[in-house]
Design a protein around this motif. Structure first.
Motif, PDB file in Angstrom:
ATOM      1  N   HIS A 124       0.824  -1.228   0.000  1.00  0.00           N
ATOM      2  CA  HIS A 124       0.000   0.000   0.000  1.00  0.00           C
ATOM      3  C   HIS A 124       0.852   1.270   0.000  1.00  0.00           C
ATOM      4  N   GLN A 125       2.067   1.220   0.549  1.00  0.00           N
ATOM      5  CA  GLN A 125       2.993   2.372   0.573  1.00  0.00           C
ATOM      6  C   GLN A 125       2.334   3.640   1.129  1.00  0.00           C
ATOM      7  N   SER A 126       1.421   3.438   2.078  1.00  0.00           N
ATOM      8  CA  SER A 126       0.630   4.551   2.587  1.00  0.00           C
ATOM      9  C   SER A 126       0.985   4.858   4.042  1.00  0.00           C
ATOM     10  N   ALA A 127       1.329   6.109   4.312  1.00  0.00           N
ATOM     11  CA  ALA A 127       1.606   6.528   5.681  1.00  0.00           C
ATOM     12  C   ALA A 127       0.379   6.306   6.561  1.00  0.00           C
ATOM     13  N   ALA A 128      -0.825   6.544   5.987  1.00  0.00           N
ATOM     14  CA  ALA A 128      -2.056   6.399   6.763  1.00  0.00           C
ATOM     15  C   ALA A 128      -2.303   4.949   7.176  1.00  0.00           C
ATOM     16  N   GLN A 129      -2.024   4.028   6.260  1.00  0.00           N
ATOM     17  CA  GLN A 129      -2.333   2.610   6.528  1.00  0.00           C
ATOM     18  C   GLN A 129      -1.224   1.852   7.247  1.00  0.00           C
ATOM     19  N   ALA A 130       0.005   2.351   7.183  1.00  0.00           N
ATOM     20  CA  ALA A 130       1.151   1.550   7.625  1.00  0.00           C
ATOM     21  C   ALA A 130       1.084   1.224   9.113  1.00  0.00           C
ATOM     22  N   THR A 131       1.403  -0.014   9.441  1.00  0.00           N
ATOM     23  CA  THR A 131       1.478  -0.419  10.842  1.00  0.00           C
ATOM     24  C   THR A 131       2.899  -0.193  11.352  1.00  0.00           C
ATOM     25  N   ALA A 132       3.032  -0.185  12.671  1.00  0.00           N
ATOM     26  CA  ALA A 132       4.370  -0.025  13.261  1.00  0.00           C
ATOM     27  C   ALA A 132       5.278  -1.166  12.817  1.00  0.00           C
ATOM     28  N   ALA A 133       4.705  -2.359  12.702  1.00  0.00           N
ATOM     29  CA  ALA A 133       5.525  -3.512  12.298  1.00  0.00           C
ATOM     30  C   ALA A 133       6.026  -3.350  10.863  1.00  0.00           C
ATOM     31  N   GLU A 134       5.154  -2.873   9.973  1.00  0.00           N
ATOM     32  CA  GLU A 134       5.567  -2.675   8.577  1.00  0.00           C
ATOM     33  C   GLU A 134       6.668  -1.616   8.469  1.00  0.00           C
ATOM     34  N   LEU A 135       6.461  -0.523   9.194  1.00  0.00           N
ATOM     35  CA  LEU A 135       7.454   0.555   9.150  1.00  0.00           C
ATOM     36  C   LEU A 135       8.770   0.115   9.775  1.00  0.00           C
ATOM     37  N   GLY A 136       8.652  -0.616  10.895  1.00  0.00           N
ATOM     38  CA  GLY A 136       9.864  -1.099  11.565  1.00  0.00           C
ATOM     39  C   GLY A 136      10.669  -2.007  10.648  1.00  0.00           C
ATOM     40  N   GLN A 137       9.974  -2.910   9.987  1.00  0.00           N
ATOM     41  CA  GLN A 137      10.655  -3.841   9.080  1.00  0.00           C
ATOM     42  C   GLN A 137      11.352  -3.084   7.947  1.00  0.00           C
ATOM     43  N   LEU A 138      10.633  -2.165   7.315  1.00  0.00           N
ATOM     44  CA  LEU A 138      11.172  -1.443   6.157  1.00  0.00           C
ATOM     45  C   LEU A 138      12.402  -0.615   6.532  1.00  0.00           C
ATOM     46  N   PHE A 139      12.272   0.153   7.607  1.00  0.00           N
ATOM     47  CA  PHE A 139      13.395   1.031   7.968  1.00  0.00           C
ATOM     48  C   PHE A 139      14.544   0.250   8.600  1.00  0.00           C
ATOM     49  N   LEU A 140      14.236  -0.848   9.271  1.00  0.00           N
ATOM     50  CA  LEU A 140      15.313  -1.689   9.803  1.00  0.00           C
ATOM     51  C   LEU A 140      16.138  -2.258   8.654  1.00  0.00           C
ATOM     52  N   THR A 141      15.457  -2.869   7.684  1.00  0.00           N
ATOM     53  CA  THR A 141      16.192  -3.536   6.599  1.00  0.00           C
ATOM     54  C   THR A 141      16.898  -2.535   5.689  1.00  0.00           C
ATOM     55  N   ASN A 142      16.223  -1.452   5.328  1.00  0.00           N
ATOM     56  CA  ASN A 142      16.790  -0.557   4.308  1.00  0.00           C
ATOM     57  C   ASN A 142      17.721   0.514   4.848  1.00  0.00           C
ATOM     58  N   ALA A 143      17.537   0.916   6.095  1.00  0.00           N
ATOM     59  CA  ALA A 143      18.320   2.064   6.586  1.00  0.00           C
ATOM     60  C   ALA A 143      19.206   1.761   7.791  1.00  0.00           C
ATOM     61  N   ILE A 144      18.798   0.842   8.648  1.00  0.00           N
ATOM     62  CA  ILE A 144      19.539   0.612   9.895  1.00  0.00           C
ATOM     63  C   ILE A 144      20.487  -0.587   9.786  1.00  0.00           C
ATOM     64  N   ALA A 145      19.967  -1.718   9.307  1.00  0.00           N
ATOM     65  CA  ALA A 145      20.809  -2.916   9.195  1.00  0.00           C
ATOM     66  C   ALA A 145      22.040  -2.682   8.306  1.00  0.00           C
ATOM     67  N   PRO A 146      21.919  -1.939   7.186  1.00  0.00           N
ATOM     68  CA  PRO A 146      23.130  -1.695   6.377  1.00  0.00           C
ATOM     69  C   PRO A 146      24.230  -0.976   7.154  1.00  0.00           C
ATOM     70  N   ILE A 147      23.817  -0.061   8.045  1.00  0.00           N
ATOM     71  CA  ILE A 147      24.816   0.677   8.834  1.00  0.00           C
ATOM     72  C   ILE A 147      25.413  -0.213   9.922  1.00  0.00           C
ATOM     73  N   ARG A 148      24.560  -1.036  10.549  1.00  0.00           N
ATOM     74  CA  ARG A 148      25.097  -1.978  11.548  1.00  0.00           C
ATOM     75  C   ARG A 148      26.140  -2.879  10.914  1.00  0.00           C
ATOM     76  N   LEU A 149      25.853  -3.307   9.695  1.00  0.00           N
ATOM     77  CA  LEU A 149      26.781  -4.185   8.992  1.00  0.00           C
ATOM     78  C   LEU A 149      28.085  -3.441   8.696  1.00  0.00           C
ATOM     79  N   ALA A 150      27.949  -2.215   8.183  1.00  0.00           N
ATOM     80  CA  ALA A 150      29.145  -1.427   7.850  1.00  0.00           C
ATOM     81  C   ALA A 150      29.985  -1.161   9.098  1.00  0.00           C
ATOM     82  N   GLU A 151      29.316  -0.897  10.234  1.00  0.00           N
ATOM     83  CA  GLU A 151      30.048  -0.666  11.485  1.00  0.00           C
ATOM     84  C   GLU A 151      30.933  -1.853  11.830  1.00  0.00           C
ATOM     85  N   ARG A 152      30.398  -3.058  11.598  1.00  0.00           N
ATOM     86  CA  ARG A 152      31.149  -4.265  11.954  1.00  0.00           C
ATOM     87  C   ARG A 152      32.340  -4.510  11.041  1.00  0.00           C
ATOM     88  N   PHE A 153      32.226  -4.117   9.754  1.00  0.00           N
ATOM     89  CA  PHE A 153      33.253  -4.526   8.792  1.00  0.00           C
ATOM     90  C   PHE A 153      34.119  -3.389   8.275  1.00  0.00           C
TER      91      PHE A 153
END
Ligand code: NAP
Length: 228
Positions: free
Chosen positions: A89-118
């Motif tokens: 749906h890509q909708s701010a109105a419809q998005a659940t906390a779980a959907e947003l958490g998953q998206l931002f974790l995978t696309n924005a946070i996990a890449p940095i955690r990985l880079a920090e380690r290596f």
């Protein structure tokens, strides 16, 4: 045969990650490639000479395990490619906390955690740390309004990358936030502009062209600068 350069490619089961592995192997790089599930990596296993490791990027225990496995290894390129589109749906109105958490974790946070380690294992001076961003991550980009949440996650990745880079001790690797073009993959869809081979050939050219420059750049697969 090896050209004595080593790349670590994160998220290589299919799409652009798989394409990057193919292009680098064609040029005789040593390649270590990660997948979430080795049972579903037949296309990657078909590329000769690739070392395959398991990583679920969102899972800290999985990141810790990979860190241990690759201890002491030096990389000429670390390419964090893995990413997701988020809810349909890509909708701010419809998005659940779980959907947003998953998206931002995978696309924005996990890449940095990985880079920090290596990051300390990237070859000093010539090494390149690359993140698969998107032109949609440019906050001035007028397109992509129908995939607004995904778009915001790539803007967040660019911002997190900036904060990460400025805190790195010298000497820093060259850091690239790359736009691969609109590419025919499971994510990009059949109607996209270019194929995986064209995109990944260009991306590998940028890895070579920017090696040794230092600094942080936002460029596409043709080497054209994108406004932040
Ligand atoms: P894709 O075909 O959907 O492939 C995504 C890859 O990321 C898969 O290998 C997937 O593994 C992996 N992945 C997803 N979540 C992961 C996680 N939590 N941990 C580890 N691996 C994970 O997409 P693609 O088109 O190749 O996209 C690759 C990157 O390019 C993404 O960051 C995407 O946002 C970006 N991009 C793509 C386009 C385009 O037009 N295609 C344009 C701009 C940017 P599984 O096989 O296990 O799911």
């Amino acid at each position: 045969m090896s050209n004595n350069k080593t790349a670590l490619i994160i998220g290589a089961s299919r799409g652009l990650g798989l394409g990057l592995v193919q292009r680098l192997r064609e040029q005789n790089w040593n390649v270590i490639a990660t997948v979430r599930d080795p049972q579903k990596a037949a296309d990657l296993k078909a590329v000769p000479g690739v070392r395959i490791e398991t990583l679920e990027m969102d899972d800290v225990a999985s990141l810790d395990a990979l860190t241990q496995t690759l201890k002491g290894q030096i990389f000429d390129v670390l390419f964090v490619n893995a990413g997701i589109m988020g809810p349909q749906h890509q909708s701010a109105a419809q998005a659940t906390a779980a959907e947003l958490g998953q998206l931002f974790l995978t696309n924005a946070i996990a890449p940095i955690r990985l880079a920090e380690r290596f990051v300390q294992q990237i070859r000093p001076n010539s090494g390149v740390l690359a993140f698969m961003s998107s032109v949609l991550g440019s906050v001035a980009c007028p397109e992509g309004e129908t995939i607004a949440l995904y778009k915001a996650s790539k803007a967040a990745l660019n911002s997190m990358t900036n904060s990460f880079v400025v805190q790195l001790p010298e000497p820093r690797p060259t850091v690239l936030s790359l736009h691969p073009g609109w590419v025919k993959t499971d994510m990009g869809g059949a109607g996209a502009d270019i194929d995986v081979e064209t995109s990944t050939k260009g991306l590998v050219e940028q890895l070579e062209a920017y090696s040794g420059k230092g600094g942080h750049y936002f460029v596409n697969y043709r080497g054209e600068t994108i406004a932040w």
